[in-house]
Design an enzyme around this catalytic site. Structure first.
Site, PDB file in Angstrom:
ATOM      1  N   GLU A   3       0.886  -1.172   0.000  1.00 37.45           N
ATOM      2  CA  GLU A   3       0.000   0.000   0.000  1.00 37.45           C
ATOM      3  C   GLU A   3       0.911   1.206   0.000  1.00 37.45           C
ATOM      4  O   GLU A   3       1.640   1.446   0.957  1.00 37.45           O
ATOM      5  CB  GLU A   3      -0.925  -0.031   1.225  1.00 37.45           C
ATOM      6  CG  GLU A   3      -2.061   0.971   1.142  1.00 37.45           C
ATOM      7  CD  GLU A   3      -1.636   2.357   1.595  1.00 37.45           C
ATOM      8  OE1 GLU A   3      -1.425   3.224   0.705  1.00 37.45           O
ATOM      9  OE2 GLU A   3      -1.500   2.576   2.799  1.00 37.45           O
ATOM     10  N   CYS A  37      -3.198   8.158   3.789  1.00 37.64           N
ATOM     11  CA  CYS A  37      -2.928   7.733   2.413  1.00 37.64           C
ATOM     12  C   CYS A  37      -4.179   7.791   1.539  1.00 37.64           C
ATOM     13  O   CYS A  37      -4.096   8.047   0.342  1.00 37.64           O
ATOM     14  CB  CYS A  37      -2.341   6.337   2.400  1.00 37.64           C
ATOM     15  SG  CYS A  37      -3.339   5.115   3.282  1.00 37.64           S
TER      16      CYS A  37
END
Length: 230
Positions: A3, A37
Site C-alpha cells: 500500500e 494515504c
C-alpha cells in the site's frame, strides 16, 4: 501486498448537495492533519458550481481548530516530522507559483502557534490536474479543487493520476453515483459520505500498490491456493 499512497479524487456531480460534499471532503482531506494515504485531496466539482463549492469548503475549514493534539478542542494536529513539515510547505509554495488560487491557509504556521510542525489547513482552487499539487501525494492538510465539465470529464480527471487508492462520488441520484463510481480506477469509492469501513477490502491500483487488506479478500492474502488435477 503493498500500500503505497494515493491522490484520491472526490467527484461532485451537478446534482449533488454542495454543502454536504464540502463537509465530507474537509473531513477526509484534513483528518489526521492530512496524513492519510486515502485522503480525498482532489475535489472535482462542476465548473458552473466552482465558486459555490469553494466557498462551502472554506467555510468548513474555518471551523477547524489547529493546535496541541492533547487539547480536546483541537481537530488538526501537527505534521509528524520536521522533514515532512518542510515538504508540505514546499508543496504549498509550489501550488502558488504554478498559478493555483489560494482560497484559504497558505505558508507559515497558524496564528498563535510560533513553534511546532503546524501547517495552516490550505485549500487551492482553480487547480489544473497537471499541477504538481494535483499529481503528487502531499501528505499534509492541503486540498485542491478542480473544475469539471460533466460526468465524463470528472471521471477522466479522477483517472488521470498514477495513483488509485480511494475516492468518492456525490450525487442526488444514487444510481448515477454508483455508475460513475464504477468507472473510477481506484480501490475504494465512497458514495455520498466519508466512510471508514474496516470490513471492506482496502488497497489500490497503479502506484497505490497491489493486493488487499481487510475483509474476505484481505484474509485471502494470507492463504495459498492448491489445485488438484483429477
Amino acid at each position: 501486498m503493498l500500500e503505497l499512497g494515493g491522490k484520491s479524487a472526490c467527484l461532485v456531480l451537478d446534482d449533488a448537495d454542495i454543502v454536504q460534499a464540502a463537509a465530507e471532503t474537509v473531513k477526509s482531506a484534513f483528518n489526521n492533519a492530512g496524513q492519510m494515504c486515502g485522503a480525498w485531496t482532489r475535489m472535482v466539482v462542476p465548473r458552473t458550481r466552482l465558486e459555490e463549492a469553494t466557498a462551502a469548503v472554506v467555510a468548513e475549514v474555518a471551523r477547524l481548530e489547529v493546535g496541541d493534539p492533547v487539547d480536546p478542542r483541537t481537530t488538526v494536529g501537527p505534521i509528524a516530522t520536521g522533514d515532512q513539515y518542510e515538504k508540505v510547505l514546499g508543496y504549498i509554495d509550489r501550488g502558488m507559483r504554478e498559478g493555483a488560487t489560494l482560497a484559504c491557509g497558505g505558508p507559515g504556521r497558524p496564528p498563535g502557534l510560533d513553534r511546532g510542525f503546524y501547517v495552516r489547513p490550505t485549500v487551492f482552487t482553480d487547480v489544473d490536474n497537471a499541477m504538481t499539487i494535483a499529481r503528487e501525494e502531499i501528505f499534509g492538510p492541503v486540498l485542491s479543487i478542480i473544475a469539471h465539465d460533466g460526468d465524463d470529464d470528472a471521471v477522466a480527471i479522477a483517472n488521470d493520476s498514477p495513483y488509485g487508492l480511494r475516492g468518492a462520488v456525490f450525487s442526488g441520484d444514487h444510481d448515477r453515483a454508483v455508475a460513475v463510481a464504477l468507472r473510477i480506477r481506484t480501490g475504494q469509492v465512497d458514495i455520498n459520505g466519508y466512510k471508514m469501513l474496516p470490513n471492506a477490502p482496502f488497497g489500490g491500483f497503479g502506484q497505490s500498490g497491489y493486493g488487499r487488506c481487510q475483509g474476505r479478500l484481505g484474509f485471502e492474502e494470507y492463504l495459498q491456493v492448491k489445485s488438484l488435477q483429477l
